[in-house]
Design a protein around this motif. Structure first.
Motif, short mmCIF file in Angstrom:
data_model
loop_
_atom_site.label_atom_id
_atom_site.label_comp_id
_atom_site.label_asym_id
_atom_site.label_seq_id
_atom_site.Cartn_x
_atom_site.Cartn_y
_atom_site.Cartn_z
N ILE A 36 -16.85 2.15 -5.14
CA ILE A 36 -15.41 1.92 -5.10
C ILE A 36 -14.82 2.75 -3.95
O ILE A 36 -14.91 3.98 -3.95
CB ILE A 36 -14.75 2.32 -6.44
CG1 ILE A 36 -15.45 1.63 -7.62
CG2 ILE A 36 -13.26 2.03 -6.41
CD1 ILE A 36 -15.45 0.11 -7.58
N GLY A 37 -14.21 2.07 -2.98
CA GLY A 37 -13.60 2.73 -1.84
C GLY A 37 -12.15 3.10 -2.13
O GLY A 37 -11.36 2.26 -2.53
N ILE A 38 -11.83 4.36 -1.91
CA ILE A 38 -10.49 4.88 -2.19
C ILE A 38 -9.86 5.35 -0.88
O ILE A 38 -10.46 6.11 -0.12
CB ILE A 38 -10.56 6.06 -3.19
CG1 ILE A 38 -11.24 5.64 -4.50
CG2 ILE A 38 -9.17 6.65 -3.43
CD1 ILE A 38 -10.50 4.59 -5.30
N ASN A 39 -8.63 4.92 -0.63
CA ASN A 39 -7.85 5.39 0.52
C ASN A 39 -6.40 5.57 0.08
O ASN A 39 -6.11 5.47 -1.12
CB ASN A 39 -8.00 4.44 1.72
CG ASN A 39 -7.50 3.04 1.46
OD1 ASN A 39 -6.60 2.82 0.66
ND2 ASN A 39 -8.09 2.07 2.13
N GLY A 40 -5.51 5.81 1.00
CA GLY A 40 -4.10 6.04 0.65
C GLY A 40 -3.48 4.90 -0.12
O GLY A 40 -2.65 5.12 -1.01
N CYS A 41 -3.86 3.66 0.19
CA CYS A 41 -3.33 2.51 -0.54
C CYS A 41 -3.78 2.51 -1.99
O CYS A 41 -3.13 1.91 -2.85
CB CYS A 41 -3.75 1.21 0.14
SG CYS A 41 -2.98 0.95 1.75
N SER A 42 -4.89 3.17 -2.27
CA SER A 42 -5.42 3.26 -3.64
C SER A 42 -4.69 4.32 -4.46
O SER A 42 -4.99 4.46 -5.66
CB SER A 42 -6.90 3.64 -3.59
OG SER A 42 -7.64 2.82 -2.74
#
Length: 145
Positions: A36-42
């Protein structure tokens, strides 16, 4: 799901910029080799933070998705951000600052800080090492064997 039907086609995969529900997360985690890729949008809403906190660290990766998806001050996750950089409008940009309103690769640190804060992880270096190892396992498997 598409991932489940096509699982035989890939050794591992990353769900980029995950913003799904707990139910969607559970479905994805049932599939071996899915990260699961997490970034600011997440990390925009309190619900996003709650769902992200359910992602096992051994199945998580962090992303910047630069130049988009930064952790904005209006995001729920921003309360966990400790590292900030000087910013300037792009017309006045110099090497000592980031471009205002543009996500830069160095901002991956802020994503890491939000994850640590939301998951109540005290050892941010160990967290970074775990997430780095996940990245190497998927993208550089020969180096991890």
């Amino acid at each position: 799901t598409i991932c489940r039907r096509n699982r035989h086609r890939f050794p591992a995969a990353v769900v980029h910029s995950f913003t799904g529900s707990k139910e969607e997360l559970a479905q994805l985690l049932e599939i071996d080799g899915i990260y699961i890729g997490i970034n600011g949008c997440s990390l925009k809403t309190e619900e996003n933070l709650r769902v992200m906190a359910e992602v096992p660290l051994e199945r998580m990766m962090i992303e910047t998705d630069a130049p988009w998806c930064e952790v904005k001050n209006t995001h729920a996750g921003s309360k966990h951000v400790h590292t900030k950089w000087a910013v300037k409008k792009k017309e006045k940009h110099d090497v000592e600052s980031c471009v205002k309103n543009r996500n830069e690769p160095c901002h991956i640190r802020q994503v890491l800080e939000v994850i640590a804060g939301a998951k109540d992880v005290n050892d941010i270096d160990a967290l970074a090492a775990t997430l780095y190892a996940n990245t190497c396992k998927v993208f550089f498997p020969e180096a991890t064997e």
